[in-house]
Design a protein around this motif. Structure first.
Motif, PDB file in Angstrom:
ATOM      1  N   VAL A  90     101.869 -30.828 -26.581  1.00 55.79           N
ATOM      2  CA  VAL A  90     100.538 -30.377 -26.146  1.00 55.79           C
ATOM      3  C   VAL A  90      99.595 -31.561 -25.949  1.00 55.79           C
ATOM      4  O   VAL A  90      98.890 -31.653 -24.934  1.00 55.79           O
ATOM      5  N   LEU A  91      99.576 -32.475 -26.906  1.00 58.28           N
ATOM      6  CA  LEU A  91      98.657 -33.613 -26.846  1.00 58.28           C
ATOM      7  C   LEU A  91      98.946 -34.510 -25.649  1.00 58.28           C
ATOM      8  O   LEU A  91      98.040 -34.861 -24.875  1.00 58.28           O
ATOM      9  N   THR A  92     100.206 -34.897 -25.466  1.00 60.37           N
ATOM     10  CA  THR A  92     100.534 -35.803 -24.359  1.00 60.37           C
ATOM     11  C   THR A  92     100.422 -35.103 -23.004  1.00 60.37           C
ATOM     12  O   THR A  92     100.112 -35.744 -21.998  1.00 60.37           O
ATOM     13  N   ALA A  93     100.641 -33.782 -22.973  1.00 57.77           N
ATOM     14  CA  ALA A  93     100.452 -33.037 -21.720  1.00 57.77           C
ATOM     15  C   ALA A  93      98.988 -33.072 -21.304  1.00 57.77           C
ATOM     16  O   ALA A  93      98.665 -33.260 -20.123  1.00 57.77           O
ATOM     17  N   LEU A  94      98.082 -32.900 -22.277  1.00 54.24           N
ATOM     18  CA  LEU A  94      96.652 -32.957 -21.974  1.00 54.24           C
ATOM     19  C   LEU A  94      96.245 -34.338 -21.472  1.00 54.24           C
ATOM     20  O   LEU A  94      95.484 -34.470 -20.506  1.00 54.24           O
ATOM     21  N   LEU A  95      96.763 -35.387 -22.114  1.00 59.58           N
ATOM     22  CA  LEU A  95      96.464 -36.751 -21.668  1.00 59.58           C
ATOM     23  C   LEU A  95      96.994 -37.003 -20.266  1.00 59.58           C
ATOM     24  O   LEU A  95      96.335 -37.648 -19.439  1.00 59.58           O
ATOM     25  N   PHE A  96      98.183 -36.483 -19.984  1.00 56.29           N
ATOM     26  CA  PHE A  96      98.778 -36.645 -18.660  1.00 56.29           C
ATOM     27  C   PHE A  96      97.935 -35.949 -17.597  1.00 56.29           C
ATOM     28  O   PHE A  96      97.717 -36.491 -16.508  1.00 56.29           O
ATOM     29  N   GLY A  97      97.438 -34.763 -17.926  1.00 58.49           N
ATOM     30  CA  GLY A  97      96.570 -34.066 -16.985  1.00 58.49           C
ATOM     31  C   GLY A  97      95.257 -34.800 -16.762  1.00 58.49           C
ATOM     32  O   GLY A  97      94.796 -34.955 -15.630  1.00 58.49           O
ATOM     33  N   LEU A  98      94.654 -35.277 -17.842  1.00 59.07           N
ATOM     34  CA  LEU A  98      93.380 -35.995 -17.732  1.00 59.07           C
ATOM     35  C   LEU A  98      93.509 -37.246 -16.876  1.00 59.07           C
ATOM     36  O   LEU A  98      92.575 -37.611 -16.143  1.00 59.07           O
ATOM     37  N   MET A  99      94.643 -37.922 -16.950  1.00 55.67           N
ATOM     38  CA  MET A  99      94.860 -39.128 -16.153  1.00 55.67           C
ATOM     39  C   MET A  99      94.711 -38.841 -14.667  1.00 55.67           C
ATOM     40  O   MET A  99      94.246 -39.687 -13.894  1.00 55.67           O
ATOM     41  N   HIS A 100      95.070 -37.634 -14.245  1.00 59.61           N
ATOM     42  CA  HIS A 100      95.020 -37.290 -12.826  1.00 59.61           C
ATOM     43  C   HIS A 100      93.602 -36.968 -12.329  1.00 59.61           C
ATOM     44  O   HIS A 100      93.411 -36.753 -11.140  1.00 59.61           O
ATOM     45  N   LEU A 101      92.633 -36.952 -13.246  1.00 60.38           N
ATOM     46  CA  LEU A 101      91.249 -36.750 -12.821  1.00 60.38           C
ATOM     47  C   LEU A 101      90.703 -37.955 -12.064  1.00 60.38           C
ATOM     48  O   LEU A 101      89.667 -37.866 -11.407  1.00 60.38           O
ATOM     49  N   PHE A 102      91.397 -39.093 -12.148  1.00 61.08           N
ATOM     50  CA  PHE A 102      90.931 -40.305 -11.469  1.00 61.08           C
ATOM     51  C   PHE A 102      91.448 -40.401 -10.031  1.00 61.08           C
ATOM     52  O   PHE A 102      91.122 -41.343  -9.318  1.00 61.08           O
ATOM     53  N   ASN A 103      92.252 -39.448  -9.601  1.00 70.08           N
ATOM     54  CA  ASN A 103      92.777 -39.476  -8.235  1.00 70.08           C
ATOM     55  C   ASN A 103      91.696 -39.126  -7.220  1.00 70.08           C
ATOM     56  O   ASN A 103      90.672 -38.521  -7.562  1.00 70.08           O
ATOM     57  N   ALA A 104      91.949 -39.497  -5.973  1.00 74.02           N
ATOM     58  CA  ALA A 104      90.930 -39.383  -4.925  1.00 74.02           C
ATOM     59  C   ALA A 104      90.378 -37.972  -4.767  1.00 74.02           C
ATOM     60  O   ALA A 104      89.168 -37.771  -4.670  1.00 74.02           O
ATOM     61  N   HIS A 105      91.244 -36.971  -4.694  1.00 74.36           N
ATOM     62  CA  HIS A 105      90.812 -35.591  -4.496  1.00 74.36           C
ATOM     63  C   HIS A 105      91.046 -34.759  -5.747  1.00 74.36           C
ATOM     64  O   HIS A 105      91.478 -33.604  -5.677  1.00 74.36           O
ATOM     65  N   ALA A 106      90.750 -35.357  -6.872  1.00 75.72           N
ATOM     66  CA  ALA A 106      91.016 -34.698  -8.149  1.00 75.72           C
ATOM     67  C   ALA A 106      90.082 -33.517  -8.364  1.00 75.72           C
ATOM     68  O   ALA A 106      88.981 -33.451  -7.814  1.00 75.72           O
ATOM     69  N   SER A 107      90.536 -32.576  -9.168  1.00 70.51           N
ATOM     70  CA  SER A 107      89.723 -31.438  -9.592  1.00 70.51           C
ATOM     71  C   SER A 107      90.104 -31.094 -11.015  1.00 70.51           C
ATOM     72  O   SER A 107      91.202 -31.412 -11.484  1.00 70.51           O
ATOM     73  N   LEU A 108      89.191 -30.435 -11.719  1.00 75.85           N
ATOM     74  CA  LEU A 108      89.471 -30.064 -13.102  1.00 75.85           C
ATOM     75  C   LEU A 108      90.655 -29.111 -13.168  1.00 75.85           C
ATOM     76  O   LEU A 108      91.544 -29.268 -14.018  1.00 75.85           O
ATOM     77  N   TRP A 109      90.696 -28.137 -12.244  1.00 74.03           N
ATOM     78  CA  TRP A 109      91.818 -27.205 -12.254  1.00 74.03           C
ATOM     79  C   TRP A 109      93.130 -27.935 -11.940  1.00 74.03           C
ATOM     80  O   TRP A 109      94.166 -27.655 -12.550  1.00 74.03           O
ATOM     81  N   GLY A 110      93.080 -28.893 -11.016  1.00 77.57           N
ATOM     82  CA  GLY A 110      94.282 -29.664 -10.695  1.00 77.57           C
ATOM     83  C   GLY A 110      94.807 -30.404 -11.910  1.00 77.57           C
ATOM     84  O   GLY A 110      96.013 -30.434 -12.166  1.00 77.57           O
ATOM     85  N   ALA A 111      93.898 -31.001 -12.695  1.00 74.91           N
ATOM     86  CA  ALA A 111      94.302 -31.724 -13.901  1.00 74.91           C
ATOM     87  C   ALA A 111      94.896 -30.772 -14.933  1.00 74.91           C
ATOM     88  O   ALA A 111      95.890 -31.097 -15.597  1.00 74.91           O
ATOM     89  N   ILE A 112      94.296 -29.598 -15.073  1.00 74.29           N
ATOM     90  CA  ILE A 112      94.821 -28.600 -16.011  1.00 74.29           C
ATOM     91  C   ILE A 112      96.206 -28.144 -15.569  1.00 74.29           C
ATOM     92  O   ILE A 112      97.129 -28.019 -16.388  1.00 74.29           O
ATOM     93  N   ALA A 113      96.356 -27.905 -14.256  1.00 68.07           N
ATOM     94  CA  ALA A 113      97.656 -27.479 -13.728  1.00 68.07           C
ATOM     95  C   ALA A 113      98.725 -28.531 -13.985  1.00 68.07           C
ATOM     96  O   ALA A 113      99.844 -28.213 -14.406  1.00 68.07           O
ATOM     97  N   ILE A 114      98.387 -29.811 -13.752  1.00 65.52           N
ATOM     98  CA  ILE A 114      99.335 -30.899 -14.001  1.00 65.52           C
ATOM     99  C   ILE A 114      99.727 -30.951 -15.475  1.00 65.52           C
ATOM    100  O   ILE A 114     100.897 -31.147 -15.825  1.00 65.52           O
ATOM    101  N   ALA A 115      98.738 -30.768 -16.352  1.00 69.48           N
ATOM    102  CA  ALA A 115      99.024 -30.786 -17.787  1.00 69.48           C
ATOM    103  C   ALA A 115     100.022 -29.704 -18.155  1.00 69.48           C
ATOM    104  O   ALA A 115     100.952 -29.930 -18.943  1.00 69.48           O
ATOM    105  N   ILE A 116      99.859 -28.517 -17.584  1.00 70.20           N
ATOM    106  CA  ILE A 116     100.717 -27.390 -17.929  1.00 70.20           C
ATOM    107  C   ILE A 116     102.104 -27.528 -17.311  1.00 70.20           C
ATOM    108  O   ILE A 116     103.127 -27.451 -17.991  1.00 70.20           O
TER     109      ILE A 116
END
Length: 273
Positions: free
Chosen positions: A142-168
């Motif tokens: 759970v912890l590393t999945a959340l960190l992995f999702g948060l990392m994707h918030l720095f991408n050009a067309h990032a979104s909060l839902w996109g980061a959550i989806a990546i984490a899951i």
């Protein structure tokens, strides 16, 4: 300290290689060569720092059996993304408007190889594995999945839902793949297969990083809730559902094989205070 001793050298290779790959993206051949070189160097550095800091052989990146394990993982990743894109297409959200670029797809091979290898070494090989020793498989997942999702918030067309989806769908699923197999080659293969299928085959965006030139000229249209919008199909509900299903399968295998690490008593006491 062991975590830092491993994380810093591999991160340096990842960031330096990523910067060079980004600088030569106009040349597919250079992108391919430098991407592959970055992946190989990252594995070499990871193996060296594990031997140095843990006084053991890094069996999770052992050369024996690496090729078939990567191939199995890549097939799973390609099949998984194909299932997502087919379902989006059936709902009218994706179509093929002709062929794309063979050279562009070749360049993406190197780009995606570097990304898959370095991210799996950092997040599953170092963070998940070491944290798992203290807090168990489930909490570490759970912890590393959340960190992995948060990392994707720095991408050009990032979104909060996109980061959550990546984490899951990715962060949890790839950690589960490692837990089930105890080799990094399978999650590396899944990660690479998924990313290359998305960009190199179907020509869609990957994690909001912008348009790509793959083997097919793919066009997504329709509601962002269906297609993932600017973030790409990874933010589609289909990706989340299929990723979750595969996570369940991998964790079932991990439990069946006795690979699930329980929460330590000391950690339990700390968490309940």
């Amino acid at each position: 300290m062991r975590l830092l001793k491993q994380l810093v050298p591999v991160a340096v290779v990842a960031f330096a290689g990523g910067a060079i790959v980004g600088a030569v993206q106009g040349s597919p051949l250079l992108t391919l060569l430098i991407g592959v070189a970055t992946a190989v160097l990252a594995v070499f550095v990871y193996a060296r720092v594990v031997r140095w800091s843990e006084r053991r052989e890094p069996v999770e990146v052992a050369a024996q059996g690496a090729a078939p394990a990567i191939a199995r993982g890549a097939l799973i990743g390609v099949a998984l993304f194909a299932a997502v894109i087919v379902n989006i297409a059936l709902m009218g959200g994706y179509r093929i408007d002709g062929l794309g670029s063979l050279a562009g797809a070749a360049g993406l091979l190197g780009f995606m190889a570097a990304a898959a290898v370095t991210e799996e070494l950092l997040f599953r090989g170092i963070l998940f594995r070491i944290v798992e020793e203290r807090i168990g498989t489930w909490l570490s997942l759970v912890l590393t999945a959340l960190l992995f999702g948060l990392m994707h918030l720095f991408n050009a067309h990032a979104s909060l839902w996109g980061a959550i989806a990546i984490a899951i769908e990715a962060g949890g699923m790839l950690a589960a793949a490692y837990a089930a197999t105890r080799t990094l080659w399978v999650p590396i293969g899944v990660h690479f297969g998924w990313n290359f299928a998305a960009a190199g085959i179907f020509g869609t965006e990957v994690s909001g990083n912008g348009a790509t030139q793959g083997l097919l000229h793919g066009v997504t249209s329709g509601p962002a809730l269906l297609t993932g919008g600017e973030f790409g199909p990874e933010a589609s509900p289909y990706a989340v559902v299929f990723g979750l299903l595969l996570t369940v399968v991998f964790m079932w295998l991990a439990r069946r094989r006795g690979n699930v690490v329980p929460l330590r008593r000391g950690a339990t006491a700390t968490l309940t205070q």
